[in-house]
Design a protein around this motif. Structure first.
Motif, PDB file in Angstrom:
ATOM      1  N   HIS A 117       0.807  -1.224   0.000  1.00  0.00           N
ATOM      2  CA  HIS A 117       0.000   0.000   0.000  1.00  0.00           C
ATOM      3  C   HIS A 117       0.841   1.276   0.000  1.00  0.00           C
ATOM      4  CE1 HIS A 117      -3.128  -2.857   0.852  1.00  0.00           C
ATOM      5  NE2 HIS A 117      -2.628  -3.135   2.050  1.00  0.00           N
ATOM      6  N   MET A 118       2.055   1.186  -0.489  1.00  0.00           N
ATOM      7  CA  MET A 118       2.901   2.371  -0.578  1.00  0.00           C
ATOM      8  C   MET A 118       2.933   2.893  -2.012  1.00  0.00           C
ATOM      9  SD  MET A 118       4.020   3.180   2.366  1.00  0.00           S
ATOM     10  CE  MET A 118       3.318   2.422   3.830  1.00  0.00           C
ATOM     11  N   PRO A 119       3.187   4.194  -2.205  1.00  0.00           N
ATOM     12  CA  PRO A 119       3.465   5.204  -1.167  1.00  0.00           C
ATOM     13  C   PRO A 119       2.180   5.719  -0.518  1.00  0.00           C
ATOM     14  CG  PRO A 119       3.553   6.227  -3.317  1.00  0.00           C
ATOM     15  CD  PRO A 119       3.326   4.752  -3.566  1.00  0.00           C
ATOM     16  N   MET A 120       2.346   6.368   0.633  1.00  0.00           N
ATOM     17  CA  MET A 120       1.238   7.008   1.326  1.00  0.00           C
ATOM     18  C   MET A 120       1.460   8.514   1.323  1.00  0.00           C
ATOM     19  SD  MET A 120      -1.057   4.831   2.457  1.00  0.00           S
ATOM     20  CE  MET A 120      -1.855   5.614   3.860  1.00  0.00           C
ATOM     21  N   HIS A 121       0.365   9.244   1.121  1.00  0.00           N
ATOM     22  CA  HIS A 121       0.447  10.698   1.086  1.00  0.00           C
ATOM     23  C   HIS A 121       0.015  11.300   2.427  1.00  0.00           C
ATOM     24  CE1 HIS A 121       0.255   9.497  -3.146  1.00  0.00           C
ATOM     25  NE2 HIS A 121       0.911  10.605  -3.400  1.00  0.00           N
ATOM     26  N   SER A 122       0.583  12.446   2.758  1.00  0.00           N
ATOM     27  CA  SER A 122       0.253  13.106   4.026  1.00  0.00           C
ATOM     28  C   SER A 122      -0.062  14.572   3.790  1.00  0.00           C
ATOM     29  CB  SER A 122       1.417  12.990   5.014  1.00  0.00           C
ATOM     30  OG  SER A 122       2.528  13.745   4.559  1.00  0.00           O
ATOM     31  N   LEU A 123      -0.701  15.167   4.774  1.00  0.00           N
ATOM     32  CA  LEU A 123      -1.112  16.569   4.697  1.00  0.00           C
ATOM     33  C   LEU A 123      -0.711  17.330   5.951  1.00  0.00           C
ATOM     34  CD1 LEU A 123      -4.761  16.518   3.297  1.00  0.00           C
ATOM     35  CD2 LEU A 123      -2.832  17.753   2.293  1.00  0.00           C
ATOM     36  N   GLY A 124      -0.526  18.615   5.786  1.00  0.00           N
ATOM     37  CA  GLY A 124      -0.344  19.524   6.909  1.00  0.00           C
ATOM     38  C   GLY A 124      -0.819  20.898   6.466  1.00  0.00           C
ATOM     39  N   SER A 125      -1.245  21.720   7.395  1.00  0.00           N
ATOM     40  CA  SER A 125      -1.678  23.065   7.018  1.00  0.00           C
ATOM     41  C   SER A 125      -1.607  23.997   8.222  1.00  0.00           C
ATOM     42  CB  SER A 125      -3.112  23.059   6.467  1.00  0.00           C
ATOM     43  OG  SER A 125      -4.045  22.704   7.471  1.00  0.00           O
ATOM     44  N   VAL A 126      -1.485  25.274   7.932  1.00  0.00           N
ATOM     45  CA  VAL A 126      -1.521  26.297   8.972  1.00  0.00           C
ATOM     46  C   VAL A 126      -2.096  27.562   8.360  1.00  0.00           C
ATOM     47  CG1 VAL A 126       0.858  27.041   8.517  1.00  0.00           C
ATOM     48  CG2 VAL A 126      -0.185  27.509  10.741  1.00  0.00           C
ATOM     49  N   VAL A 127      -2.961  28.238   9.109  1.00  0.00           N
ATOM     50  CA  VAL A 127      -3.590  29.481   8.653  1.00  0.00           C
ATOM     51  C   VAL A 127      -3.330  30.556   9.697  1.00  0.00           C
ATOM     52  CG1 VAL A 127      -5.739  30.596   7.944  1.00  0.00           C
ATOM     53  CG2 VAL A 127      -5.413  28.144   7.520  1.00  0.00           C
ATOM     54  N   CYS A 128      -2.774  31.687   9.267  1.00  0.00           N
ATOM     55  CA  CYS A 128      -2.416  32.765  10.196  1.00  0.00           C
ATOM     56  C   CYS A 128      -3.147  34.060   9.862  1.00  0.00           C
ATOM     57  CB  CYS A 128      -0.905  33.020  10.159  1.00  0.00           C
ATOM     58  SG  CYS A 128       0.092  31.606  10.669  1.00  0.00           S
ATOM     59  N   ASP A 129      -3.449  34.815  10.896  1.00  0.00           N
ATOM     60  CA  ASP A 129      -4.070  36.133  10.767  1.00  0.00           C
ATOM     61  C   ASP A 129      -2.964  37.161  10.555  1.00  0.00           C
ATOM     62  OD1 ASP A 129      -5.318  38.596  11.132  1.00  0.00           O
ATOM     63  OD2 ASP A 129      -6.631  37.868  12.723  1.00  0.00           O
ATOM     64  N   THR A 130      -3.005  37.868   9.428  1.00  0.00           N
ATOM     65  CA  THR A 130      -1.946  38.843   9.137  1.00  0.00           C
ATOM     66  C   THR A 130      -1.986  40.044  10.070  1.00  0.00           C
ATOM     67  OG1 THR A 130      -3.345  39.967   7.510  1.00  0.00           O
ATOM     68  CG2 THR A 130      -1.890  38.219   6.701  1.00  0.00           C
ATOM     69  N   ARG A 131      -3.114  40.275  10.730  1.00  0.00           N
ATOM     70  CA  ARG A 131      -3.241  41.449  11.597  1.00  0.00           C
ATOM     71  C   ARG A 131      -2.573  41.232  12.945  1.00  0.00           C
ATOM     72  NH1 ARG A 131      -9.635  41.386  11.351  1.00  0.00           N
ATOM     73  NH2 ARG A 131      -9.043  39.276  12.009  1.00  0.00           N
ATOM     74  N   SER A 132      -2.569  39.983  13.410  1.00  0.00           N
ATOM     75  CA  SER A 132      -2.036  39.696  14.740  1.00  0.00           C
ATOM     76  C   SER A 132      -0.941  38.636  14.733  1.00  0.00           C
ATOM     77  CB  SER A 132      -3.167  39.214  15.660  1.00  0.00           C
ATOM     78  OG  SER A 132      -3.714  37.998  15.163  1.00  0.00           O
ATOM     79  N   GLY A 133      -0.866  37.843  13.676  1.00  0.00           N
ATOM     80  CA  GLY A 133       0.104  36.760  13.602  1.00  0.00           C
ATOM     81  C   GLY A 133      -0.355  35.473  14.248  1.00  0.00           C
ATOM     82  N   ILE A 134      -1.563  35.445  14.832  1.00  0.00           N
ATOM     83  CA  ILE A 134      -2.039  34.235  15.506  1.00  0.00           C
ATOM     84  C   ILE A 134      -2.513  33.202  14.491  1.00  0.00           C
ATOM     85  CG2 ILE A 134      -2.757  35.573  17.517  1.00  0.00           C
ATOM     86  CD1 ILE A 134      -5.680  35.081  16.586  1.00  0.00           C
ATOM     87  N   VAL A 135      -2.583  31.951  14.938  1.00  0.00           N
ATOM     88  CA  VAL A 135      -3.121  30.885  14.107  1.00  0.00           C
ATOM     89  C   VAL A 135      -4.642  30.914  14.179  1.00  0.00           C
ATOM     90  CG1 VAL A 135      -3.262  28.385  13.788  1.00  0.00           C
ATOM     91  CG2 VAL A 135      -1.078  29.444  14.416  1.00  0.00           C
ATOM     92  N   ILE A 136      -5.285  30.816  13.026  1.00  0.00           N
ATOM     93  CA  ILE A 136      -6.745  30.765  12.963  1.00  0.00           C
ATOM     94  C   ILE A 136      -7.161  29.300  12.966  1.00  0.00           C
ATOM     95  CG2 ILE A 136      -8.808  31.383  11.659  1.00  0.00           C
ATOM     96  CD1 ILE A 136      -7.242  33.669  10.420  1.00  0.00           C
ATOM     97  N   THR A 137      -8.012  28.940  13.911  1.00  0.00           N
ATOM     98  CA  THR A 137      -8.491  27.569  14.039  1.00  0.00           C
ATOM     99  C   THR A 137     -10.016  27.581  14.058  1.00  0.00           C
ATOM    100  OG1 THR A 137      -8.578  27.581  16.463  1.00  0.00           O
ATOM    101  CG2 THR A 137      -6.445  27.050  15.441  1.00  0.00           C
ATOM    102  N   TRP A 138     -10.610  26.406  14.068  1.00  0.00           N
ATOM    103  CA  TRP A 138     -12.077  26.340  14.172  1.00  0.00           C
ATOM    104  C   TRP A 138     -12.551  26.957  15.484  1.00  0.00           C
ATOM    105  CZ3 TRP A 138     -12.674  25.784   9.491  1.00  0.00           C
ATOM    106  CH2 TRP A 138     -12.162  24.751   8.716  1.00  0.00           C
ATOM    107  N   ASP A 139     -11.711  26.916  16.526  1.00  0.00           N
ATOM    108  CA  ASP A 139     -12.105  27.453  17.827  1.00  0.00           C
ATOM    109  C   ASP A 139     -12.328  28.954  17.785  1.00  0.00           C
ATOM    110  OD1 ASP A 139     -11.673  25.131  19.947  1.00  0.00           O
ATOM    111  OD2 ASP A 139     -10.031  25.017  18.508  1.00  0.00           O
ATOM    112  N   ASN A 140     -11.506  29.679  17.004  1.00  0.00           N
ATOM    113  CA  ASN A 140     -11.699  31.125  16.968  1.00  0.00           C
ATOM    114  C   ASN A 140     -12.361  31.618  15.685  1.00  0.00           C
ATOM    115  OD1 ASN A 140      -9.486  30.942  15.193  1.00  0.00           O
ATOM    116  ND2 ASN A 140      -8.024  31.699  16.704  1.00  0.00           N
TER     117      ASN A 140
END
Length: 231
Positions: A117-140
Motif C-alpha cells: 500500500h505504498m506510497p502514502m500521502h500526508s497533509l499539513g496546514s496552517v492558517v495565520c491572521d496577518t493582523r495579529s500573527g495568531i493561528v486561525i483555528t475552528w475554535d476562533n
C-alpha cells in the motif's frame, strides 16, 4: 467616549489592520528546507517549503514561526511513523498562499518504503491572521465551533454524495467521517471561493482530495472579528 472619538479609533484600527496585511502581501516568499535522518539510519525526511520574506509587518516573524513549526511537525511525525525494518523516505512540499486577512500554507508529503500500500500521502496546514500573527483555528473562526463543524460536515457530505456510491456513503457515515469533530476537518485553508478542506489519504479512499465549502454556506457562523476572511 463620544461617537466622534469612537469612530476615529475604529478607523485607526482598521487602517492598522489593512496596513499589516498589505505589508505581508507585498513580501516576497523565501525558500526553506528541513531535513533529518532517523536514529537507526533507515530513513530520511525532507520538507521544502515557503516562508514570508523581508517585510515591514511586525506579524511576519510570528507567521514564519508558525509555518516553521508545521514543517518541523511533519519531519517529527515522519520519524515517529517511519519503518523500523526497511529503508524509507519522506519528502514534502509546502506552498504559501495569501487571501484576505490571512497567510496560509499547505504541506503535502509522500512516505515510501518497500511495504504494501505504498506510497502514502500526508497533509499539513496552517492558517495565520496577518493582523495579529495568531493561528486561525475552528475554535476562533466560528462563533460556535460545534455549529461550524456541523455545517462543514453537512456541506462535505452533500458534495461527496455526488461522486460516491451508496455503499461508500453508508460506510463513511457509519465511520463518522462527516461528524462535527476536529479530526474530520483537520486541514484547511481559506480561498476566494471558500474554505478549502484538505482531505487526507483514506478518509474517502486513496489519494489527497480538496472539497471547497462556499463562504455563503458558513458566513453566518463566522466570528465577527474574522468576517473579512470571507472577502
Amino acid at each position: 467616549m463620544n461617537v466622534t472619538r469612537l469612530a476615529a479609533l475604529i478607523l485607526v484600527l482598521l487602517t492598522l489592520g489593512g496596513t499589516a496585511f498589505a505589508d505581508v502581501a507585498r513580501a516576497e516568499t523565501s525558500e526553506a528546507v528541513i531535513s533529518a535522518a532517523s536514529p537507526d539510519g533507515l530513513g530520511t525526511a525532507t520538507v521544502h517549503y515557503q516562508r514570508l520574506g523581508a517585510a515591514d509587518s511586525p506579524t511576519a516573524d510570528a507567521i514564519n514561526e508558525h509555518i516553521d513549526a508545521e514543517a518541523n511537525r511533519a519531519v517529527t511525525q515522519a520519524m515517529w511513523d517511519g519503518s523500523t525494518r526497511r529503508p524509507w523516505t519522506f519528502d514534502a512540499t509546502g506552498t504559501l498562499r495569501t487571501w484576505a486577512i490571512t497567510v496560509s500554507e499547505v504541506f503535502t508529503g509522500v512516505y515510501n518504503t518497500a511495504e504494501p500500500h505504498m506510497p502514502m500521502h500526508s497533509l499539513g496546514s496552517v492558517v495565520c491572521d496577518t493582523r495579529s500573527g495568531i493561528v486561525i483555528t475552528w475554535d476562533n473562526l466560528f462563533r460556535d465551533k460545534t455549529a461550524g463543524l456541523t455545517r462543514l460536515g453537512e456541506q462535505l457530505e452533500a458534495q461527496v454524495t455526488t461522486v460516491a456510491s451508496p455503499t461508500e456513503l453508508r460506510t463513511w457515515r457509519r465511520a463518522g467521517q462527516f461528524a462535527p469533530v476536529d479530526v474530520n476537518f483537520k486541514h484547511w485553508i481559506p480561498t476566494s471561493e471558500g474554505i478549502a478542506l484538505q482531505i487526507p489519504e483514506v478518509q474517502f479512499g486513496r489519494g489527497l482530495k480538496i472539497v471547497t465549502v462556499p463562504w455563503a454556506a458558513v458566513g453566518d457562523l463566522i466570528a465577527p472579528e474574522f468576517l473579512p476572511i470571507t472577502g
